[in-house]
Design an enzyme around this catalytic site. Structure first.
Site, mmCIF file in Angstrom:
data_model
loop_
_atom_site.group_PDB
_atom_site.id
_atom_site.type_symbol
_atom_site.label_atom_id
_atom_site.label_comp_id
_atom_site.label_asym_id
_atom_site.label_seq_id
_atom_site.Cartn_x
_atom_site.Cartn_y
_atom_site.Cartn_z
ATOM 1 N N CYS A 1 -18.578 4.926 12.568
ATOM 2 C CA CYS A 1 -19.838 4.186 12.448
ATOM 3 C C CYS A 1 -19.627 2.684 12.374
ATOM 4 C CB CYS A 1 -20.624 4.678 11.240
ATOM 5 S SG CYS A 1 -19.725 4.612 9.693
ATOM 6 N N GLN B 1 -20.042 -1.894 3.307
ATOM 7 C CA GLN B 1 -20.465 -0.550 3.702
ATOM 8 C C GLN B 1 -21.210 0.178 2.588
ATOM 9 O OE1 GLN B 1 -16.447 -0.167 6.332
ATOM 10 N NE2 GLN B 1 -17.689 1.680 6.262
ATOM 11 N N SER C 1 -24.070 5.577 1.905
ATOM 12 C CA SER C 1 -24.413 6.621 2.878
ATOM 13 C C SER C 1 -23.247 6.979 3.787
ATOM 14 C CB SER C 1 -25.599 6.166 3.724
ATOM 15 O OG SER C 1 -25.322 4.923 4.324
ATOM 16 N N GLY C 2 -22.228 6.108 3.854
ATOM 17 C CA GLY C 2 -21.026 6.464 4.604
ATOM 18 C C GLY C 2 -20.384 7.728 4.055
ATOM 19 N N LYS D 1 -9.237 2.650 12.192
ATOM 20 C CA LYS D 1 -10.142 3.239 13.189
ATOM 21 C C LYS D 1 -10.895 2.152 13.945
ATOM 22 C CE LYS D 1 -11.393 7.738 11.149
ATOM 23 N NZ LYS D 1 -12.467 8.391 10.342
ATOM 24 N N ARG E 1 -16.490 -0.944 0.353
ATOM 25 C CA ARG E 1 -17.696 -0.225 -0.083
ATOM 26 C C ARG E 1 -18.437 -1.075 -1.108
ATOM 27 N NH1 ARG E 1 -19.133 4.063 2.649
ATOM 28 N NH2 ARG E 1 -17.257 5.259 2.176
ATOM 29 N N HIS F 1 -24.736 -0.399 7.069
ATOM 30 C CA HIS F 1 -23.500 -1.166 6.910
ATOM 31 C C HIS F 1 -23.701 -2.586 7.448
ATOM 32 C CE1 HIS F 1 -21.659 2.487 5.834
ATOM 33 N NE2 HIS F 1 -20.929 2.747 6.884
ATOM 34 N N GLN G 1 -26.081 3.110 9.700
ATOM 35 C CA GLN G 1 -25.027 3.945 10.271
ATOM 36 C C GLN G 1 -25.386 5.414 10.246
ATOM 37 O OE1 GLN G 1 -25.029 3.436 7.219
ATOM 38 N NE2 GLN G 1 -24.049 5.193 6.315
#
Lengths: 236, 236
Positions: free
Chosen positions: B20, B47, B50-51, B104, B127, B134, B208
């Site tokens: 995301c 971020q 909800s991640g 990533k 976070r 995000h 995201q």
């Protein structure tokens, strides 16, 4: 940072206290500058409500409770409601698109570290819903090759710094641990993917109500009384 | 980004949906890459809970209420309590000191944009106590001189992007406005102090749960059905 800025301050009667974001970053950057030589600095901040004083902290906690109650969230101190939000603006916008807070970091770092007037340092200053202690994500390009172990050792010995860099134990700088501490936490040290052998990335967190403001002013005054111009005046 | 990655995906039957954080950044970076050519990318993220899905969001809101009540804050989903805190770790640490989430972004951006395997992009993934959407602070060095007005125009026309860049009206990307929107908000565009004429700084914010996950998968599937390999198979 007595080697550069200290010599200048000895000639002065009025000493400016740096912006809190600058002060916190420089606790980590000065030892790294001495080791490797700073060439470029890129910074993004995670700044707490306390940057706007007690009214800012109150607006955040009261607004957060209102949000959780499903009530309207008021904002008088911050440009937008801060609870569960991110506000990429601190202080007024300048003509170059940066805010005054961001430019203070650039201007003051150059001055305090004795760097050239066009030294490439940029900051994105962002308000987040934390009560106290500012965090900063910092990427530096260096003049000389970096050695992460040497950087850790220098930071562990640097005054005003607490090395918190044990990722195996999930230890890194955080507002939860930095709040109420005089020392600025520094961690997440790693060789930069972008700059290779000539770059470091790090994360810092400091209680700007202490290191960023009153404590720093007291330390500057103490330094002057014991070693600097005030002492010189008294004994003259 | 059909020009590069799209040609490759047409040969495939299994298409991976990007991380995301990567997906949100690339909505802004791809138009800029086409205009100016990306040379380096440095990113720091903000971020949301909800991640980590609904359990993450619940842990944040319930923990925040506990904090405001003066009660102990539990953490099972996140490595540390998230309410009013900042956690500079998302996913596991790798041997190079970066987390898997950070890598990533590096790996997937190189792949999706058809950039070299050693393209210099680094990310610090953090976070923060927001519920959803995000945000990302991004600095790019470019191959060709930047023109901020041209960048704004390209982003205003880019699919999936909403240009929110009116600092006089205090308008910039924020979770409060990006949450629930399909488009990724992009703003705070300015020429970079660090890279001069060859650099841009920007701030992006995207939901995201939409752009970073399910919506993106649906759009990839739609693109394939209407223009790509699935259509080709059906009519073959």
């Amino acid at each position: 940072m007595p080697e550069i800025n200290g010599a200048e301050t000895k000639k002065s009667k009025l000493i400016a206290n740096p912006n809190c974001t600058t002060a916190i970053a420089l606790m980590a950057l000065w030892p790294l500058h001495q080791l490797f030589g700073l060439k470029k600095v890129i910074m993004s901040t995670y700044q707490a409500a306390s940057g706007a004083g007690q009214p800012g902290m109150d607006e955040l906690t009261q607004g957060t409770q209102a949000y959780l109650n499903g009530e309207a969230v008021e904002n008088n101190i911050f440009a937008h409601p801060l609870p569960f939000n991110v506000i990429p603006q601190i202080d007024k916008f300048q003509s170059n698109g940066y805010t005054k807070e961001e430019m203070k970091v650039t201007w003051e770092t150059r001055k305090i570290c004795g760097l050239p007037d066009d030294f490439p340092l940029s900051c994105t200053a962002v308000r987040i819903p934390t009560i106290r202690a500012h965090s900063e994500s910092i990427v530096v390009e260096t003049e000389r090759p970096v050695d992460v172990a040497a950087a850790r050792q220098a930071l562990a010995q640097a005054p005003g710094v607490k090395l918190v860099d044990n990722t195996e134990q999930l230890e890194y700088p955080m507002p939860q641990t930095a709040t109420g501490q005089y020392d600025v936490e520094v961690g997440r040290l790693r060789k930069s993917i972008v700059y290779g052998d000539y770059g470091l990335e790090l994360f810092v967190c400091g209680d700007q109500l202490l290191r960023g403001a009153a404590l720093n002013a007291v330390l500057v005054a103490e330094e002057m009384v014991t070693n600097g111009s005030l002492q010189a005046k008294k004994t003259a």
